[in-house]
Motif scaffolding. Structure first.
Motif, PDB file in Angstrom:
ATOM      1  N   GLN A   6      46.623  40.377  36.477  1.00  0.00           N
ATOM      2  CA  GLN A   6      46.550  39.497  37.643  1.00  0.00           C
ATOM      3  C   GLN A   6      45.858  38.185  37.235  1.00  0.00           C
ATOM      4  N   CYS A  34      46.336  37.747  46.826  1.00  0.00           N
ATOM      5  CA  CYS A  34      45.025  38.391  46.887  1.00  0.00           C
ATOM      6  C   CYS A  34      43.925  37.342  47.135  1.00  0.00           C
ATOM      7  N   ALA A  70      42.710  41.720  34.980  1.00  0.00           N
ATOM      8  CA  ALA A  70      42.928  40.375  35.521  1.00  0.00           C
ATOM      9  C   ALA A  70      42.263  39.357  34.614  1.00  0.00           C
ATOM     10  N   VAL A  96      50.674  33.142  32.656  1.00  0.00           N
ATOM     11  CA  VAL A  96      51.032  34.493  33.106  1.00  0.00           C
ATOM     12  C   VAL A  96      52.445  34.837  32.633  1.00  0.00           C
ATOM     13  N   SER A 117      43.362  35.005  38.491  1.00  0.00           N
ATOM     14  CA  SER A 117      42.489  34.505  39.564  1.00  0.00           C
ATOM     15  C   SER A 117      42.284  33.017  39.378  1.00  0.00           C
ATOM     16  N   LYS A 152      50.485  42.483  31.185  1.00  0.00           N
ATOM     17  CA  LYS A 152      50.545  42.250  32.634  1.00  0.00           C
ATOM     18  C   LYS A 152      49.127  42.260  33.212  1.00  0.00           C
ATOM     19  N   GLU A 174      51.581  39.346  44.516  1.00  0.00           N
ATOM     20  CA  GLU A 174      50.369  40.194  44.415  1.00  0.00           C
ATOM     21  C   GLU A 174      49.603  39.947  43.116  1.00  0.00           C
ATOM     22  N   CYS A 175      50.273  39.318  42.149  1.00  0.00           N
ATOM     23  CA  CYS A 175      49.613  39.045  40.872  1.00  0.00           C
ATOM     24  C   CYS A 175      48.693  37.832  40.942  1.00  0.00           C
ATOM     25  N   ILE A 176      48.748  37.123  42.066  1.00  0.00           N
ATOM     26  CA  ILE A 176      47.934  35.910  42.185  1.00  0.00           C
ATOM     27  C   ILE A 176      46.718  36.205  43.059  1.00  0.00           C
ATOM     28  N   GLU A 177      45.587  35.702  42.591  1.00  0.00           N
ATOM     29  CA  GLU A 177      44.378  35.867  43.405  1.00  0.00           C
ATOM     30  C   GLU A 177      43.707  34.503  43.540  1.00  0.00           C
ATOM     31  N   ASP A 202      55.188  38.014  40.735  1.00  0.00           N
ATOM     32  CA  ASP A 202      54.909  38.682  42.022  1.00  0.00           C
ATOM     33  C   ASP A 202      53.727  38.001  42.714  1.00  0.00           C
TER      34      ASP A 202
END
Ligand code: C2E
Ligand code: CA
Ligand code: CA
Length: 552
Positions: A382, A444, A326, A371, A384, A380, A413-416, A411
């Motif tokens: 994630q 996330c 990430a 990203v 934050s 690839k 899920e790739c974001i926090e 996606d």
């Protein structure tokens, strides 16, 4: 006037150094004058010999029982065998007469000395009672506000720097260890400061959770470091290790202000340091400070449009595979004239205004662009993004996030989102609802700067959070303090028990990394792996990293 009087009385009741010599001289002189006076007025048969009580009582007031007794004997001799009954006729006194007079002198001297001692003792006790905290015995704020007859009166001239030291989350500490043990902790902190700081510095417990310290040396940095070093140690109460953090405000004492005002200014900075989760802040003239804030905010509006802002990215490494998984987005502002302006200088100001929504949206957009650029290179990771609680309160926030995510075809899920623990706790119920809403979109969530607030960990179990980021302060202290290492270890265990993952922030050396690996920490981030860097540098770093298959 009143001050001068009590200062003189203070010298009289508590003579020190040359004041002792002066008082002895006064007693000797008075006794001799009385002797001459009685001699000149015709000897002891006249009433004037009673003047002898003057030096005797003076001596007993100043030097107590010993002073009264000794002067009584000396005066008894001066007005006894050394003085005739009648100087004109030369008739001597009968021994019985002068011995009896001397006994009376001694009794009066001793008795008034005893009374003076009792007075001195009781005033000292009353003053101690008024000027010391009853629970801890540490000097309190009255030494500043009242001009008592004591030596310890805080001296304006002896102060260059005033510190206000706040104990963070002291109510939680009291709740956990009880008030009595909390007072023990206060005494430990006081003793540590007393030992480390120069003799002439003054330390006051000005509230349950606050110390005021007055230091004579003017060097700000050196003194701040000394105070920080003294405070940031392990505390044990009843053999239980306690983790205590402090927020410090510092203000330079100027004759313009009273010392009390200077401490109040330091208080303002300490509260601010507490709010922004920084160890200390130096008080700047309020007007200047708010002027600077207005200027910064004004400049920032332009910065958004004039390409002065940039995003840097810092990788997070999975500790089991040693792979970067990430990146965290960190804002950079390069002002054309003022140079780099730190995020911590500007973001707290922006968070007070609606501008934070514009900024976060800008950060999101740029981050997602990065990203998607990385994805084109088959990288690839994630992403934050630091968000502020105010973002959550913006009813359009989540819709705008989802629109952007769709636009860049990323996606969820790739974001926090990273949100600081202090911001969460301030508004726990509301934040929980808003976070639950975000969670519905499978984004996330992580808690940033975890642990700094000395919070009870139980609130965690009720939050829809995936990751906890242990603040870098703990990672830094972990190698120096056993107690901190225990805290990190048990935090990791607890977070795992709740089914969440742990990120260690600010990992700077191999030793910290080894400890974290042994503790089963999931991810690490810090200068050991990479500093925050631009998108281009990040891509180069990533390719280089993979080429060499780095193993930490
Ligand atoms: P943070 O979220 O805790 O970010 C980590 C900070 O630690 C960053 O400081 C980073 O440069 C620094 N850091 C990372 N690794 C190490 C290390 O190994 N050693 C040391 N000593 N420091 C390390 P930075 O970039 O100055 O950011 C400060 C804070 O500003 C961030 O703390 C975050 O709270 C806030 N911030 C930065 N960018 C944004 C943003 O886009 N939005 C919001 N809301 N806040 C941001
Ligand atoms: Ca962060
Ligand atoms: Ca952090």
């Amino acid at each position: 006037m009143k001050g001068k009087f009590s200062k003189r009385l203070n010298y009289l009741l508590y003579p020190r150094g040359y004041a002792i010599a002066i008082n002895i001289s006064i007693i000797v002189l008075l006794s001799l004058l009385v002797y001459i006076f009685v001699y000149q007025t015709g000897g002891t048969k006249y009433v004037y010999s009673h003047s002898t009580y003057l030096p005797i009582i003076f001596a007993s007031v100043v030097f107590g029982v010993k002073g009264g007794l000794l002067t009584g004997i000396v005066c008894g001799i001066l007005l006894g065998p050394l003085m005739p009954l009648d100087t004109k006729t030369g008739e001597a006194q009968q021994a019985m007469n002068w011995v009896y007079r001397m006994v009376i002198f001694v009794v009066v001297g001793t008795f008034s000395g005893y009374m003076a001692n009792a007075f001195r003792y009781n005033t000292k006790r009353i003053i101690d009672y008024l000027t010391h905290n009853q629970e801890t015995g540490i000097p309190n704020i009255s030494v500043l506000t009242k001009n008592y007859l004591i030596k310890e009166v805080l001296d304006d001239e002896n102060t260059e720097l005033a510190f206000s030291i706040l104990i963070n989350k002291y109510e939680n500490i009291i709740e956990v260890i009880s008030r009595d043990y909390y007072n023990d902790l206060i005494k430990q902190i006081y003793n540590n400061l007393r030992e480390a700081l120069p003799q002439e510095s003054q330390i006051i417990q000005s509230a349950t959770d606050k110390f005021w310290v007055a230091i004579k040396e003017p060097n700000v940095e050196e003194n701040i470091n000394k105070v920080l070093k003294t405070l940031n140690v392990s505390y044990y109460v009843n053999k239980i290790p306690l983790f205590v953090t402090f927020s410090i405000g510092v203000c330079r004492h100027r004759s313009l202000y009273s010392l009390l005002d200077t401490f109040r200014n330091a208080d303002v900075s300490a509260r601010r340091a507490q709010k922004y989760n920084v160890p200390y802040l130096i008080f700047q003239n309020e007007h200047l400070e708010s002027f600077r804030n207005i200027e910064l905010l004004g400049m920032f509006r332009n910065a958004l449009h004039q390409e002065e802002l940039e995003l840097f990215y810092q990788p997070k490494i999975a500790l089991d595979t040693c792979k970067p998984v990430a990146i965290e987005t960190l804002l950079r502002w390069n002002h054309p004239k003022q140079g780099e302006i730190k995020p911590l200088e500007i973001i707290p100001l922006i968070e007070e205004t609606e501008l934070i929504n514009t900024l976060t949206y800008w950060v999101l957009k740029r981050s997602l662009e990065t990203v998607s650029n990385l994805a084109k290179l088959d990288i690839k990771m994630q992403i934050s993004i630091n968000i502020s609680p105010k973002n959550l309160l913006d009813s359009n926030f989540i819709d705008r996030v989802i629109d952007l995510v769709d636009h860049y075809n990323i996606d969820n899920e790739c974001i926090e989102f990273e949100i600081t623990e202090s911001a969460l706790i301030e508004n726990l119920d509301l934040c929980r609802k808003l976070l639950e809403l975000i969670k519905k979109y499978h984004i996330c969530l992580s808690i940033d700067d975890f642990g700094i607030g000395y919070s009870s960990l139980s609130y965690l179990s009720n939050l829809p959070v995936d990751i906890v980021k242990i603040d870098r302060f703990f990672i830094n202290q972990m190698t120096k303090e056993k107690a901190v290492r225990h805290i990190v270890q048990s935090t990791i265990e607890l977070v795992h028990d709740l089914g969440m993952k742990v990120v260690a922030e600010g990992v700077e050396n191999q030793e910290q990394l080894e400890i974290l690996k042994a503790m089963n920490c999931d991810y690490a981030q810090g200068y050991l792996f990479a500093k925050p860097m631009s998108e281009t540098d990040l891509i180069n770093w990533y390719l280089e990293y993979h080429k060499h298959e780095r193993i930490y």
